[in-house]
Design a protein around this motif. Structure first.
Motif, PDB file in Angstrom:
ATOM      1  N   VAL A   1      37.671  40.962  43.946  1.00 36.33           N
ATOM      2  CA  VAL A   1      36.176  40.664  44.007  1.00 36.33           C
ATOM      3  C   VAL A   1      35.478  42.147  43.320  1.00 36.33           C
ATOM      4  CG1 VAL A   1      33.967  40.302  45.018  1.00 36.33           C
ATOM      5  CG2 VAL A   1      36.083  38.871  45.498  1.00 36.33           C
ATOM      6  N   MET A   2      36.141  43.363  43.634  1.00 38.75           N
ATOM      7  CA  MET A   2      35.323  44.425  43.235  1.00 38.75           C
ATOM      8  C   MET A   2      35.775  44.528  41.821  1.00 38.75           C
ATOM      9  SD  MET A   2      33.805  45.542  45.956  1.00 38.75           S
ATOM     10  CE  MET A   2      33.320  47.328  45.060  1.00 38.75           C
ATOM     11  N   ALA A   3      37.113  44.304  41.353  1.00 38.21           N
ATOM     12  CA  ALA A   3      37.469  44.356  40.057  1.00 38.21           C
ATOM     13  C   ALA A   3      36.587  43.587  39.190  1.00 38.21           C
ATOM     14  CB  ALA A   3      39.065  44.141  39.690  1.00 38.21           C
ATOM     15  N   LEU A   4      36.193  42.197  39.605  1.00 40.65           N
ATOM     16  CA  LEU A   4      35.419  41.428  38.734  1.00 40.65           C
ATOM     17  C   LEU A   4      34.111  41.869  38.330  1.00 40.65           C
ATOM     18  CD1 LEU A   4      36.316  38.091  40.310  1.00 40.65           C
ATOM     19  CD2 LEU A   4      37.095  38.925  38.086  1.00 40.65           C
ATOM     20  N   LYS A   5      33.657  42.750  39.179  1.00 48.20           N
ATOM     21  CA  LYS A   5      32.066  43.640  38.965  1.00 48.20           C
ATOM     22  C   LYS A   5      32.204  44.131  37.450  1.00 48.20           C
ATOM     23  CE  LYS A   5      30.239  44.768  43.517  1.00 48.20           C
ATOM     24  NZ  LYS A   5      29.675  45.810  44.492  1.00 48.20           N
ATOM     25  N   THR A   6      33.273  44.772  37.136  1.00 49.59           N
ATOM     26  CA  THR A   6      33.379  45.531  35.819  1.00 49.59           C
ATOM     27  C   THR A   6      34.394  44.912  34.868  1.00 49.59           C
ATOM     28  OG1 THR A   6      35.020  46.941  36.935  1.00 49.59           O
ATOM     29  CG2 THR A   6      32.574  47.628  37.181  1.00 49.59           C
ATOM     30  N   LEU A   7      35.457  44.195  35.343  1.00 49.46           N
ATOM     31  CA  LEU A   7      36.520  43.814  34.184  1.00 49.46           C
ATOM     32  C   LEU A   7      36.264  42.255  33.886  1.00 49.46           C
ATOM     33  CD1 LEU A   7      39.747  45.130  35.525  1.00 49.46           C
ATOM     34  CD2 LEU A   7      38.069  46.258  34.035  1.00 49.46           C
ATOM     35  N   GLN A   8      36.461  41.992  32.823  1.00 44.31           N
ATOM     36  CA  GLN A   8      36.485  40.781  32.308  1.00 44.31           C
ATOM     37  C   GLN A   8      37.246  39.752  32.990  1.00 44.31           C
ATOM     38  OE1 GLN A   8      36.909  40.013  28.012  1.00 44.31           O
ATOM     39  NE2 GLN A   8      35.451  41.645  27.654  1.00 44.31           N
ATOM     40  N   LEU A   9      37.321  38.395  33.020  1.00 46.40           N
ATOM     41  CA  LEU A   9      38.077  37.544  33.685  1.00 46.40           C
ATOM     42  C   LEU A   9      39.406  37.770  33.142  1.00 46.40           C
ATOM     43  CD1 LEU A   9      35.700  34.217  33.946  1.00 46.40           C
ATOM     44  CD2 LEU A   9      36.425  36.064  35.967  1.00 46.40           C
ATOM     45  N   ALA A  10      39.598  37.662  32.037  1.00 49.12           N
ATOM     46  CA  ALA A  10      40.809  37.894  31.206  1.00 49.12           C
ATOM     47  C   ALA A  10      41.704  39.111  31.708  1.00 49.12           C
ATOM     48  CB  ALA A  10      40.697  37.774  29.689  1.00 49.12           C
ATOM     49  N   GLU A  11      40.830  40.216  31.854  1.00 40.78           N
ATOM     50  CA  GLU A  11      41.639  41.533  32.327  1.00 40.78           C
ATOM     51  C   GLU A  11      42.242  41.259  33.570  1.00 40.78           C
ATOM     52  OE1 GLU A  11      39.705  45.333  30.481  1.00 40.78           O
ATOM     53  OE2 GLU A  11      38.102  43.666  31.063  1.00 40.78           O
ATOM     54  N   THR A  12      41.558  40.955  34.482  1.00 38.43           N
ATOM     55  CA  THR A  12      41.952  40.815  35.900  1.00 38.43           C
ATOM     56  C   THR A  12      43.073  39.836  35.860  1.00 38.43           C
ATOM     57  OG1 THR A  12      40.466  39.144  36.663  1.00 38.43           O
ATOM     58  CG2 THR A  12      39.858  41.179  36.956  1.00 38.43           C
ATOM     59  N   THR A  13      42.955  38.624  35.258  1.00 39.69           N
ATOM     60  CA  THR A  13      44.216  37.717  35.305  1.00 39.69           C
ATOM     61  C   THR A  13      45.400  38.363  34.709  1.00 39.69           C
ATOM     62  OG1 THR A  13      42.504  35.990  35.020  1.00 39.69           O
ATOM     63  CG2 THR A  13      44.742  35.343  34.434  1.00 39.69           C
ATOM     64  N   SER A  14      45.191  38.988  33.477  1.00 39.57           N
ATOM     65  CA  SER A  14      46.460  39.619  32.916  1.00 39.57           C
ATOM     66  C   SER A  14      47.209  40.580  33.796  1.00 39.57           C
ATOM     67  CB  SER A  14      46.016  40.541  31.862  1.00 39.57           C
ATOM     68  OG  SER A  14      45.306  39.435  30.700  1.00 39.57           O
ATOM     69  N   ILE A  15      46.295  41.730  34.551  1.00 42.45           N
ATOM     70  CA  ILE A  15      47.201  42.168  35.393  1.00 42.45           C
ATOM     71  C   ILE A  15      47.742  41.604  36.580  1.00 42.45           C
ATOM     72  CG2 ILE A  15      46.568  44.154  37.011  1.00 42.45           C
ATOM     73  CD1 ILE A  15      44.302  45.124  34.897  1.00 42.45           C
ATOM     74  N   TYR A  16      46.910  40.532  37.014  1.00 47.81           N
ATOM     75  CA  TYR A  16      47.532  39.730  38.094  1.00 47.81           C
ATOM     76  C   TYR A  16      48.856  39.192  37.855  1.00 47.81           C
ATOM     77  CZ  TYR A  16      47.371  36.202  41.782  1.00 47.81           C
ATOM     78  OH  TYR A  16      47.619  35.325  42.789  1.00 47.81           O
ATOM     79  N   PHE A  17      49.020  38.724  36.407  1.00 49.53           N
ATOM     80  CA  PHE A  17      50.216  38.177  35.898  1.00 49.53           C
ATOM     81  C   PHE A  17      51.341  38.996  36.269  1.00 49.53           C
ATOM     82  CE2 PHE A  17      48.093  34.422  33.331  1.00 49.53           C
ATOM     83  CZ  PHE A  17      47.950  33.680  34.477  1.00 49.53           C
ATOM     84  N   PHE A  18      51.307  40.326  36.215  1.00 54.36           N
ATOM     85  CA  PHE A  18      52.121  41.339  36.498  1.00 54.36           C
ATOM     86  C   PHE A  18      52.990  41.026  37.868  1.00 54.36           C
ATOM     87  CE2 PHE A  18      53.940  45.749  37.126  1.00 54.36           C
ATOM     88  CZ  PHE A  18      55.008  45.508  36.244  1.00 54.36           C
ATOM     89  N   GLY A  19      52.083  40.433  38.687  1.00 58.15           N
ATOM     90  CA  GLY A  19      52.637  40.191  40.047  1.00 58.15           C
ATOM     91  C   GLY A  19      53.924  39.662  40.185  1.00 58.15           C
TER      92      GLY A  19
END
Length: 313
Positions: free
Chosen positions: A95-113
């Motif tokens: 939620v904190m990341a979504l304040k400043t990053l685009q949805l595609a950015e957070t999702t891309s980093i999440y996919f490294f999980g």
């Protein structure tokens, strides 16, 4: 002439595909709604608490917990609390990341999980990866570096939160794997939301930024609907198809996230984000492919040994 039976390992029923695609549409709605609320000034703590609390209520209602409460009994309460704390950390960071990053950015980093999970599964679960999968993990990390671009003025606090969310979720998944042998599915579903909801309660009096109108309150409630609904759809998909067959479908969320960011927030990822996302997705798909081949090879070896033993007997 005997025709070998065709394996149904990769045969995915259309209903399972629909459930999986719908799952990640729901999760896209969840992240989009969270970003919308925090940008509107609603506290991240309230957003996270509402998401988990409504989830708990829906689980209790739809799983009819009052009929068979034993299904929800925790055999290892401390493990449930730790697992819930990891999900709480992942959600708050996201939620904190979504304040400043685009949805595609957070999702891309999440996919490294999944690649982090593959790396950690060795020391934590005894599931060691070979050199090919390690190469894919390193490639995925390169994709993360392409997106975050540390040292060139792009990397910011939002990226740190996104990485924290991804790491916390990776440990959450590993704990889920370890606990699935001793805990019921119902208890895992319930406590994954109940523990964060309880952990957040003492923090709520210190949060600022309540929803300002009925529309915001409605979206706040829908967070839990999207979260619980997505998990329900996911369970239905896994009832119809194998884990291997469904493994690539989470990457469909990238499409929904890009569309949602473009339509709702008028944001479209830059070329470096798209390149990094492509590297991460390709690396993840290779790991899925490699694990599938290893699973088939092991199965073939076991079948051959069983056949040889049968001939001796």
């Amino acid at each position: 002439m005997n025709v070998p039976a065709r394996s149904d390992e990769s045969a995915t029923p259309p209903a399972a595909m629909l459930f999986m695609l719908s799952t990640y549409v729901f999760f896209t709605f969840l992240d989009t709604s969270s970003k919308y609320l925090v940008l509107a000034g609603v506290s991240a703590l309230i957003v996270a608490w509402a998401r988990f609390t409504v989830h708990v209520l829906l689980v209790g209602v739809f799983l009819r917990g009052w009929r068979e409460p034993s299904r929800f009994r925790a055999n290892n309460l401390s493990a449930h609390i730790l697992r819930g704390g990891l999900l709480f950390g992942s959600t708050m960071c996201n939620v904190m990341a979504l304040k400043t990053l685009q949805l595609a950015e957070t999702t891309s980093i999440y996919f490294f999980g999944p690649m982090v999970i593959t790396a950690l599964a060795g020391p934590l679960l005894g599931e060691w990866a070979g050199w090919r999968r390690w190469l894919a993990i390193l490639s995925g990390f390169v994709g993360v570096l392409v997106i975050t671009r540390p040292g060139v003025g792009v990397f910011g606090v939002g990226h740190l939160f996104a990485l924290g969310s991804m790491l916390s979720n990776s440990f959450y998944v590993i704990m889920t794997r370890r606990m699935s042998a001793s805990e019921t599915s119902e208890s895992l579903i319930l406590f994954s939301a109940l523990a964060p909801a309880v952990l957040l309660l003492p923090m709520l009096p210190f949060s600022h930024g309540l929803p300002q109108d009925g529309w915001h309150w409605f979206i706040l409630v829908m967070l839990g609907v999207f979260g619980a609904g997505g998990h329900w759809l996911l369970v239905q998909a896994y009832r119809l198809a194998t884990t291997t067959a469904l493994a690539p479908y989470p990457y469909s969320q990238m499409v929904w996230m890009i569309l949602s960011g473009w339509i709702i927030f008028h944001q479209f990822p830059d070329r470096w984000t798209l390149v990094g996302a492509a590297i991460i997705v390709a690396s993840g798909l290779y790991i899925i492919h490699r694990e599938h081949r290893l699973r088939l090879r092991n199965r073939t070896t076991v079948d051959a040994e069983a056949e040889a033993l049968a001939k001796k007997l």
